[in-house]
Design an enzyme around this catalytic site. Structure first.
Site, mmCIF file in Angstrom:
data_model
loop_
_atom_site.group_PDB
_atom_site.id
_atom_site.type_symbol
_atom_site.label_atom_id
_atom_site.label_comp_id
_atom_site.label_asym_id
_atom_site.label_seq_id
_atom_site.Cartn_x
_atom_site.Cartn_y
_atom_site.Cartn_z
ATOM 1 N N GLY A 126 0.837 0.458 -7.855
ATOM 2 C CA GLY A 126 -0.598 0.502 -8.593
ATOM 3 C C GLY A 126 -0.512 -0.214 -9.696
ATOM 4 N N TYR B 104 5.851 -7.210 -5.092
ATOM 5 C CA TYR B 104 5.426 -5.724 -5.564
ATOM 6 C C TYR B 104 5.916 -4.698 -4.612
ATOM 7 C CZ TYR B 104 1.950 -1.852 -5.218
ATOM 8 O OH TYR B 104 1.510 -0.862 -5.087
#
Length: 611
Positions: free
Chosen positions: A171, A164
């Protein structure tokens, strides 16, 4: 070849100068010509010759003589503004100098360094970094950790591992994998899109604190930023190149993303930036003026720069330091008012305060004794009313706040009580002093409206003390479904503290004015020193005059902790002589709460009630 950065109607232009004997008028015309060239309608002008303008420096806003030569009037790479006659300032215009720039008017590049390792920075260090007293360097241990952390990131990129924020979007886009060829673009886009704050920019001091604290966090070696990039951030800090950071836009969820994105935006050479040398200008020009180059973000580095709570934390640190400073000085001002109003010191006796187990309360009482003890510091004013028939003082004189509660609410109480003491000083039925502390009342109004100002500030604080944490709005597509609103809480606390400082500044002036009507009697030595300090910047109030500058001068004494500095040696001497085994407690461990000691004392018999 000399080059100048010129501001014309909101745009910044780099103007080279081949001939240093060209005039300032030539520089203005050349800047206007370049401005017109960039506009499809020539900026509304038929020709350069019809444009009337004047030119001023960005630093200090001093006007330049149009007939002076460039080499005589300007330094290489100096920043100037062309102000076109008849222009109406747009509502979103950012002046070259931010509010409070007088604090930087005497800015000198520091020579001393603070070494950051990510773990040992104190709130006092951070505030001093904000003031521009130090430069920053990393410890060798921090450099090693940063290098090791970066190696992990480079391995992830090389092996194309899905992680990530490094190889994915952010998000709601966390499942979107980004190809290696676009990983650097991903980081730049992150910074640009998240730079969505609004409002006035943070002051230079607060921007420096924010930048210093972000450097400190990156020095821990957990973010994956490269040592090269971190050193560039440090170089920008040391040159006092401070990005435009709007004060509004953070909800304090996964971090202060908007403010920190604006911070990063300036560092990559976009958006606006300020330095003592340039004033506000485009970031790339400010960096170039200091011999620096914009940062080129590597994979993960945009996220490393913006993911944190440094706005909340840095403003919170300033709030804590200022709250502690004004709390200490509030005790001194309260003691001075107690003396002027001929109050008793019996309410601060050691035995009374030993009954309740609050260290802060005991420390405040000790301070009052250290300043007012007649055996230690003889006071002619105290002697003049030793045998009066008054039984008790009002609560505002014998119930000063102690202990720690919510910062804004607790420190507000200092102002609330101070305002009531100002009322007692100004009201002749309560003070035995002339009405509003001035002779020829009626012809002169004295402290009448200064008291109204104090009341207005206290009233405003009551609304500001509503806690931000009771409110929350879901953000980021319900990913951040409950947020802290910590940014507003920090800014609000600072506003409350500033109001408290201003109220206490008014009380300080009023108490010193009260002393004038008790002369030739003298108060204790430490309080005479406080009086002398105030009189070094504000003369006695014999007849009405412009009062706002006096309030600002007294406020500056409190902000710079000058009142504490003159009283502290006497307090510590008293401590050594009377309580040799004791030691001072942390400034924030006392005087900040809502607990009040409700104690009434008979002047002669020491009667105690309502503990």
């Amino acid at each position: 070849m000399p080059r100048y950065t010129v501001h014309v109607r909101g745009e910044w232009l780099a103007v080279p100068c081949l001939n240093p004997t060209n005039t300032i008028r030539w520089l203005g015309k050349e800047a206007v010509r370049r401005y017109m060239k960039n506009k499809p309608d020539n900026g509304g002008f038929a020709s350069v010759e019809e444009v009337k303008f004047y030119i001023r420096r960005c630093k200090g806003l001093g006007l330049l003589d149009l007939d002076d030569t460039v080499e005589d009037a300007l330094e290489d790479n100096e920043f100037v503004e062309v102000v076109i006659e008849g222009d109406i300032m747009s509502p979103d215009f950012i002046p070259s100098q931010p509010e409070g720039v007088h604090l930087y008017s005497k800015y000198r590049e520091p020579e001393q360094y603070i070494s950051l390792d990510g773990n040992s920075l104190t709130t006092e260090d951070l505030v001093n970094l904000g003031k521009g007293l130090y430069k920053i360097k990393l410890t060798p241990e921090a450099e090693t950790k940063v290098k090791q952390s970066r190696e992990v990131i480079e391995r992830i990129v090389k092996e194309q591992t899905v992680v990530y924020g490094i190889t994915t979007g952010f998000g709601k886009f966390a499942r979107t994998v980004i190809p290696n060829s676009k990983l650097m673009e991903l980081q730049v886009n992150l910074v640009r899109s998240h730079s969505a704050g609004v409002g006035k920019p943070l002051s230079p001091e607060r921007s420096r604190m924010l930048l210093a604290l972000r450097i400190n966090v990156l020095a821990k070696g957990y973010s994956g930023i490269s040592l090269e990039t971190l050193q560039q951030v440090i170089e920008a800090f040391n040159a006092s190149c401070l990005p435009y950071i709007p004060e509004k836009g953070t909800v304090g969820a996964s971090g202060d993303l908007a403010p920190l994105s604006h911070l990063a935006l300036g560092l990559i050479g976009e958006g606006k930036m300020w330095s003592p040398k340039s004033g506000w200008a485009y970031a790339k020009y400010v960096l170039e003026a200091h011999g620096l180059r914009p940062i080129t973000l590597k994979p993960k580095e945009g996220l490393a720069l913006i993911n944190g709570t440094q706005m909340i934390t840095s403003l919170g640190c300033e709030a804590v330091e200022r709250a502690g400073a004004i709390a200490r000085q509030a005790d001194i001002i309260a003691a001075l008012t107690l003396e002027v109003l001929k109050g008793t010191t019996r309410a601060f006796d050691t035995d009374i305060h030993a009954v309740r187990p609050h260290r802060g309360q005991a420390e405040v009482a000790f301070r009052f004794r250290s300043l007012l003890d007649s055996d230690h510091h003889p006071s002619e004013i105290a002697e003049s009313h030793r045998f009066c028939d008054r039984v008790q003082d009002a609560y505002t004189m014998r119930c000063c706040p102690q202990a720690l509660d919510y910062l804004a609410i607790g420190v507000h109480e200092l102002a609330a009580i101070s305002e009531r003491r100002i009322e007692r000083l100004c009201n002749p039925s309560l003070s035995e002093l002339p009405a509003f502390l001035v002779t020829e009342g009626g012809l002169n109004s004295g402290f009448m409206i200064a008291h109204c100002t104090a009341a207005a500030l206290v009233s405003e604080n009551k609304a500001l003390c509503h806690p931000s944490s009771v409110d929350s709005l879901s953000t980021s597509a319900a990913t951040e479904d409950h947020v802290s609103m910590g940014g507003w809480a920090a800014r609000k606390a600072l506003r409350v503290i500033e109001h408290v400082e201003q109220v206490l500044a008014i009380e300080l002036l009023a108490a010193c004015q009260g002393i004038e009507f008790l002369r030739p009697l003298r108060t204790t030595t430490p309080l005479e020193k406080v009086y002398d300090l105030v009189r070094s910047v504000v003369r006695p109030w014999m007849k009405d005059r412009f009062m706002a500058p006096d309030i600002e001068a007294a406020h500056r004494l409190l902000v710079e902790q000058k009142v504490w500095e003159v009283a502290k040696p006497y307090i510590e001497k008293y401590r050594r002589e009377h309580i040799p085994e004791s030691r001072p407690i942390s400034p924030t461990a006392f005087s900040l709460g809502l607990l009040e000691m409700k104690t009434g004392v008979d002047h002669d018999h020491g009667h105690q009630d309502e503990l």
